[in-house]
Design a protein around this motif. Structure first.
Motif, PDB file in Angstrom:
ATOM      1  N   LEU A 257       6.227  19.089   1.054  1.00 47.77           N
ATOM      2  CA  LEU A 257       5.617  19.376   2.354  1.00 47.77           C
ATOM      3  C   LEU A 257       6.539  19.031   3.523  1.00 47.77           C
ATOM      4  O   LEU A 257       6.171  19.246   4.680  1.00 47.77           O
ATOM      5  CB  LEU A 257       4.300  18.596   2.490  1.00 47.77           C
ATOM      6  N   GLY A 258       7.713  18.476   3.218  1.00 43.11           N
ATOM      7  CA  GLY A 258       8.657  18.112   4.276  1.00 43.11           C
ATOM      8  C   GLY A 258       8.350  16.805   4.959  1.00 43.11           C
ATOM      9  O   GLY A 258       8.925  16.504   6.012  1.00 43.11           O
ATOM     10  N   ARG A 259       7.474  15.984   4.362  1.00 40.62           N
ATOM     11  CA  ARG A 259       7.108  14.700   4.971  1.00 40.62           C
ATOM     12  C   ARG A 259       7.903  13.597   4.259  1.00 40.62           C
ATOM     13  O   ARG A 259       7.399  12.851   3.420  1.00 40.62           O
ATOM     14  CB  ARG A 259       5.600  14.491   4.870  1.00 40.62           C
ATOM     15  N   TYR A 260       9.179  13.507   4.610  1.00 44.44           N
ATOM     16  CA  TYR A 260      10.106  12.693   3.834  1.00 44.44           C
ATOM     17  C   TYR A 260       9.894  11.198   4.039  1.00 44.44           C
ATOM     18  O   TYR A 260      10.021  10.415   3.090  1.00 44.44           O
ATOM     19  CB  TYR A 260      11.549  13.074   4.183  1.00 44.44           C
ATOM     20  N   GLY A 261       9.545  10.787   5.238  1.00 40.97           N
ATOM     21  CA  GLY A 261       9.299   9.365   5.468  1.00 40.97           C
ATOM     22  C   GLY A 261       8.105   8.878   4.668  1.00 40.97           C
ATOM     23  O   GLY A 261       8.155   7.811   4.024  1.00 40.97           O
ATOM     24  N   ALA A 262       7.002   9.673   4.668  1.00 43.02           N
ATOM     25  CA  ALA A 262       5.814   9.311   3.897  1.00 43.02           C
ATOM     26  C   ALA A 262       6.111   9.333   2.404  1.00 43.02           C
ATOM     27  O   ALA A 262       5.587   8.499   1.634  1.00 43.02           O
ATOM     28  CB  ALA A 262       4.675  10.268   4.229  1.00 43.02           C
ATOM     29  N   ALA A 263       6.977  10.261   1.972  1.00 48.66           N
ATOM     30  CA  ALA A 263       7.342  10.330   0.556  1.00 48.66           C
ATOM     31  C   ALA A 263       8.090   9.074   0.142  1.00 48.66           C
ATOM     32  O   ALA A 263       7.819   8.490  -0.930  1.00 48.66           O
ATOM     33  CB  ALA A 263       8.203  11.563   0.300  1.00 48.66           C
ATOM     34  N   ALA A 264       9.051   8.632   0.977  1.00 45.29           N
ATOM     35  CA  ALA A 264       9.801   7.412   0.655  1.00 45.29           C
ATOM     36  C   ALA A 264       8.858   6.215   0.582  1.00 45.29           C
ATOM     37  O   ALA A 264       8.988   5.349  -0.298  1.00 45.29           O
ATOM     38  CB  ALA A 264      10.890   7.188   1.698  1.00 45.29           C
ATOM     39  N   GLU A 265       7.871   6.176   1.486  1.00 44.21           N
ATOM     40  CA  GLU A 265       6.910   5.065   1.483  1.00 44.21           C
ATOM     41  C   GLU A 265       6.047   5.087   0.221  1.00 44.21           C
ATOM     42  O   GLU A 265       5.799   4.046  -0.410  1.00 44.21           O
ATOM     43  CB  GLU A 265       6.024   5.156   2.728  1.00 44.21           C
ATOM     44  N   SER A 266       5.608   6.276  -0.188  1.00 38.86           N
ATOM     45  CA  SER A 266       4.786   6.396  -1.393  1.00 38.86           C
ATOM     46  C   SER A 266       5.583   5.972  -2.628  1.00 38.86           C
ATOM     47  O   SER A 266       5.072   5.245  -3.505  1.00 38.86           O
ATOM     48  CB  SER A 266       4.286   7.831  -1.547  1.00 38.86           C
ATOM     49  N   ALA A 267       6.857   6.400  -2.697  1.00 40.42           N
ATOM     50  CA  ALA A 267       7.701   6.012  -3.832  1.00 40.42           C
ATOM     51  C   ALA A 267       7.948   4.516  -3.834  1.00 40.42           C
ATOM     52  O   ALA A 267       7.995   3.874  -4.899  1.00 40.42           O
ATOM     53  CB  ALA A 267       9.014   6.777  -3.780  1.00 40.42           C
ATOM     54  N   ALA A 268       8.094   3.930  -2.645  1.00 44.79           N
ATOM     55  CA  ALA A 268       8.313   2.484  -2.560  1.00 44.79           C
ATOM     56  C   ALA A 268       7.083   1.727  -3.084  1.00 44.79           C
ATOM     57  O   ALA A 268       7.209   0.699  -3.766  1.00 44.79           O
ATOM     58  CB  ALA A 268       8.623   2.094  -1.117  1.00 44.79           C
ATOM     59  N   ARG A 269       5.873   2.245  -2.782  1.00 42.51           N
ATOM     60  CA  ARG A 269       4.651   1.617  -3.306  1.00 42.51           C
ATOM     61  C   ARG A 269       4.624   1.697  -4.832  1.00 42.51           C
ATOM     62  O   ARG A 269       4.209   0.755  -5.516  1.00 42.51           O
ATOM     63  CB  ARG A 269       3.425   2.303  -2.720  1.00 42.51           C
ATOM     64  N   ALA A 270       5.086   2.826  -5.371  1.00 43.85           N
ATOM     65  CA  ALA A 270       5.147   2.955  -6.824  1.00 43.85           C
ATOM     66  C   ALA A 270       6.097   1.923  -7.413  1.00 43.85           C
ATOM     67  O   ALA A 270       5.819   1.310  -8.455  1.00 43.85           O
ATOM     68  CB  ALA A 270       5.605   4.363  -7.198  1.00 43.85           C
ATOM     69  N   LEU A 271       7.226   1.683  -6.740  1.00 47.79           N
ATOM     70  CA  LEU A 271       8.213   0.724  -7.247  1.00 47.79           C
ATOM     71  C   LEU A 271       7.724  -0.713  -7.084  1.00 47.79           C
ATOM     72  O   LEU A 271       8.106  -1.600  -7.852  1.00 47.79           O
ATOM     73  CB  LEU A 271       9.552   0.934  -6.544  1.00 47.79           C
ATOM     74  N   ASP A 272       6.878  -0.932  -6.073  1.00 50.67           N
ATOM     75  CA  ASP A 272       6.264  -2.264  -5.969  1.00 50.67           C
ATOM     76  C   ASP A 272       5.385  -2.530  -7.186  1.00 50.67           C
ATOM     77  O   ASP A 272       5.341  -3.659  -7.708  1.00 50.67           O
ATOM     78  CB  ASP A 272       5.417  -2.351  -4.691  1.00 50.67           C
ATOM     79  N   ALA A 273       4.697  -1.470  -7.622  1.00 47.05           N
ATOM     80  CA  ALA A 273       3.813  -1.625  -8.775  1.00 47.05           C
ATOM     81  C   ALA A 273       4.588  -1.651 -10.081  1.00 47.05           C
ATOM     82  O   ALA A 273       4.198  -2.351 -11.034  1.00 47.05           O
ATOM     83  CB  ALA A 273       2.792  -0.483  -8.790  1.00 47.05           C
ATOM     84  N   SER A 274       5.695  -0.882 -10.128  1.00 47.23           N
ATOM     85  CA  SER A 274       6.487  -0.792 -11.365  1.00 47.23           C
ATOM     86  C   SER A 274       7.968  -0.671 -10.972  1.00 47.23           C
ATOM     87  O   SER A 274       8.467   0.446 -10.758  1.00 47.23           O
ATOM     88  CB  SER A 274       6.048   0.427 -12.190  1.00 47.23           C
TER      89      SER A 274
END
Length: 594
Positions: free
Chosen positions: A55-72
């Motif tokens: 969707l071109g929302r790269y900042g939100a994508a990086a934040e979502s991936a960072a949350r995934a890495l916090d969990a795993s």
């Protein structure tokens, strides 16, 4: 009703299906619904990051991936998505760190290798990019993006046939992909396969007629095929779709120039610069056209705009210096070229123009220094040799001028104007045979060239061939303009030649005619006085020299000859007075003092 874990997994499954189908907004809603039930689900957070990238929302994508890495912390998919998000935002080092970690955890993960290959391409690390992309192609079941990226690497390294092959492999998986068709068309275009380029770009436009970059790519193909109207039609379509894109206006300007429509080209370049004032290429393109039109103020203004943005832009300094020089402003030309040479000491154009500018402001020594420096590095630079020869000639160094002109004539033996100049240098050196030989070649090509006839006549006379000098002067008179400078010069030359042949009457007749044409011509009167003197006609010679005194107030000869003639009649007082007047006019003349 309370959702069960099974219903939660349904949200995530539906998100994957919708994303694969290109329904990314629906997929995001499904992912968010699932995450509301399981907020620390690393797989779902990584999936959500992938959807946000689409969707071109790269900042939100990086934040979502960072949350995934916090969990795993070792979640490979999350590392890939965060790396991809950083890549899309231009954060290359952050992207590289994430993707290196993903490849370390999963060395055979095709997606990680593909995204890292794309990153390395953008960083200009082409060999490393190829290595990753080769591996990703072997690992992925559908390596379309890997082929696309590898094709782009081959475009960057100008291996266009390999690029065509890679884009072809990708097109086998997506035959109607407009972007891939455009890329393969551009690869064909760069490789010189114009028909194939036209076919691919036309197919791309059938699939997506709203892409201005495809219209301009096909316009480039038509331009190379010399189908200028078709090229113009395509670029007009591109401008209609993206009227503020500076590049489209530049392309249309190029087409107009091929059509010899300079005014229209300049209008497009104006539009290109208005849309992108920092477009250096457009400013250079406009400046070059203005230079040809001798609108030097416009050239200087464009280059000043470039230099305000980048004061070290050597090409802008050089072009501005050339404009100043052609405008007749050698001082500013010297300043601009000096700045250019401080940045690029071996820039031959800058040094040549500065040498010419120094010559124009009277700085001969500096001009010669520049030309000598240039010719040390580029001994065959004909323009520098030409300018240096002119400087040597002006500084009364005919041997040096002759040497430089000889070097030019070795490369350009048919350059008749250079032969004239070398003949003049040879004449000044006393090499009359060399002067005559060069002028013979000029006259062989242009037998009616009055100036060459005069020059050869002078050389013949200096070489003691008075008869030949008479012939050349006579021919020059027949080719000259009646009563003009050429006729007068030819009459004087023939009169001098007749005097050498002791034909006083003929000499005086020619010199009298020259005087009638130009009554205040001192040289004609001087030569007539000499002819009368050497012809033994003392009284007439004395009268002629009396008339010559006011025409040449700083000359010693008339006073000395008058004194000599008075001594012949024992007029000692008159002779003394003449000598006194001569010494007053020319105090250092040794003949008068003796």
């Amino acid at each position: 009703m309370r959702l069960t874990p099974r219903r939660k997994r349904v949200h995530f499954l539906r998100a994957r299906i919708n994303h694969a189908a290109g329904r990314d907004m629906v997929a995001l809603a499904d992912a968010d619904a699932g995450l509301a039930l399981d907020p620390r689900n690393a797989d779902a957070l990584a999936l959500r990051a992938r959807i946000l990238i689409a969707l071109g929302r790269y900042g939100a994508a990086a934040e979502s991936a960072a949350r995934a890495l916090d969990a795993s912390p070792h979640h490979v998919g999350a590392l890939i998505q965060r790396g991809a998000a950083h890549l899309a935002q231009g954060h290359h080092q952050l992207a590289r760190a994430d993707l290196n970690a993903a490849v370390t955890l999963a060395p055979k993960n095709g997606e990680a290798l593909q995204v890292r290959g794309a990153l390395l391409r953008r960083m200009g690390l082409h060999r490393l990019a190829i290595a990753d992309l080769d591996l990703s192609i072997r690992q992925l079941r559908r390596p379309l993006e890997s082929y696309r990226e590898r094709g782009l690497v081959h475009m960057a390294t100008e291996e266009f046939e390999l690029a065509v092959a890679d884009f072809g492999e990708a097109l086998d998986m997506a035959p109607m992909d407009a972007a891939l068709l455009r890329l393969r068309g551009q690869a064909h275009l760069a490789n010189g396969s114009l028909a194939a380029a036209r076919a691919d770009l036309s197919a791309s436009l059938e699939a997506d007629p709203t892409a201005p970059e495809t219209w301009t790519a096909r316009a480039e193909a038509f331009l190379k095929m010399e189908q200028l109207q078709l090229a113009l039609d395509d670029v007009d379509q591109a401008i209609a779709l993206a009227p503020k894109d500076s590049r489209h206006h530049m392309l249309r300007a190029r087409i107009h120039l091929r059509q010899d429509e300079t005014v229209l080209a300049l209008e497009d370049l104006d539009a290109a610069i208005a849309a992108a004032p920092d477009n250096t290429a457009a400013r250079f393109m406009r400046a070059e056209q203005l230079f040809q039109l001798e609108t030097f103020a416009g050239v200087i203004a464009d280059m000043n705009a470039v230099l305000r943005r980048d004061p070290t832009h050597t090409a802008a300094l050089v072009l501005r210096g050339q404009a100043y020089y052609r405008r007749g402003d050698p001082q500013h030309a010297v300043q601009s070229m000096t700045a250019a040479l401080a940045l690029a000491p071996d820039n031959t154009v800058a040094r040549l123009i500065r040498g010419g500018a120094y010559r124009d402001i009277g700085e001969t020594a500096r001009a010669l220094t520049d030309l000598d420096h240039l010719l040390l590095g580029d001994p065959a630079n004909l323009a520098a040799l030409d300018l240096r020869a002119a400087l040597h000639a002006t500084a009364a160094r005919p041997a040096s001028a002759h040497r430089d002109l000889t070097r030019i004539l070795e490369a350009r033996p048919d350059a008749l104007e250079l032969r004239r100049r070398r003949a003049a240098a040879a004449q000044a050196m006393g090499d009359y045979a060399g002067a005559i030989a060069d002028l013979n070649q000029v006259l062989a090509a242009h037998p009616d060239d009055a100036e060459a006839l005069l020059a050869r006549g002078e050389a013949q006379l200096s070489a003691g061939h008075a008869d030949a000098a008479v012939d050349d002067a006579t021919a020059a008179i027949s080719e000259g303009t009646r009563g003009g400078n050429t006729d007068v010069a030819a009459l004087i030359l023939r009169g001098r030649a007749y005097r050498r042949l002791n034909q006083t009457e003929a000499a005086v007749a020619d010199l009298d005619m020259a005087q009638r044409m130009q009554p205040y011509q001192a040289q004609a009167l001087r030569e007539k006085a000499r002819a009368l003197l050497f012809g033994g006609r003392w009284g007439e010679a004395s009268a002629a020299y009396e008339r010559l005194v006011p025409l040449g107030p700083g000359e010693a000869e008339p006073h000395g000859v008058l004194a000599f003639l008075r001594l012949r009649t024992d007029d000692l007082a008159g002779a003394g007075a003449d000598i006194a007047r001569g010494l007053a006019a020319a105090p250092g003349d040794p003949w008068l003092r003796t």
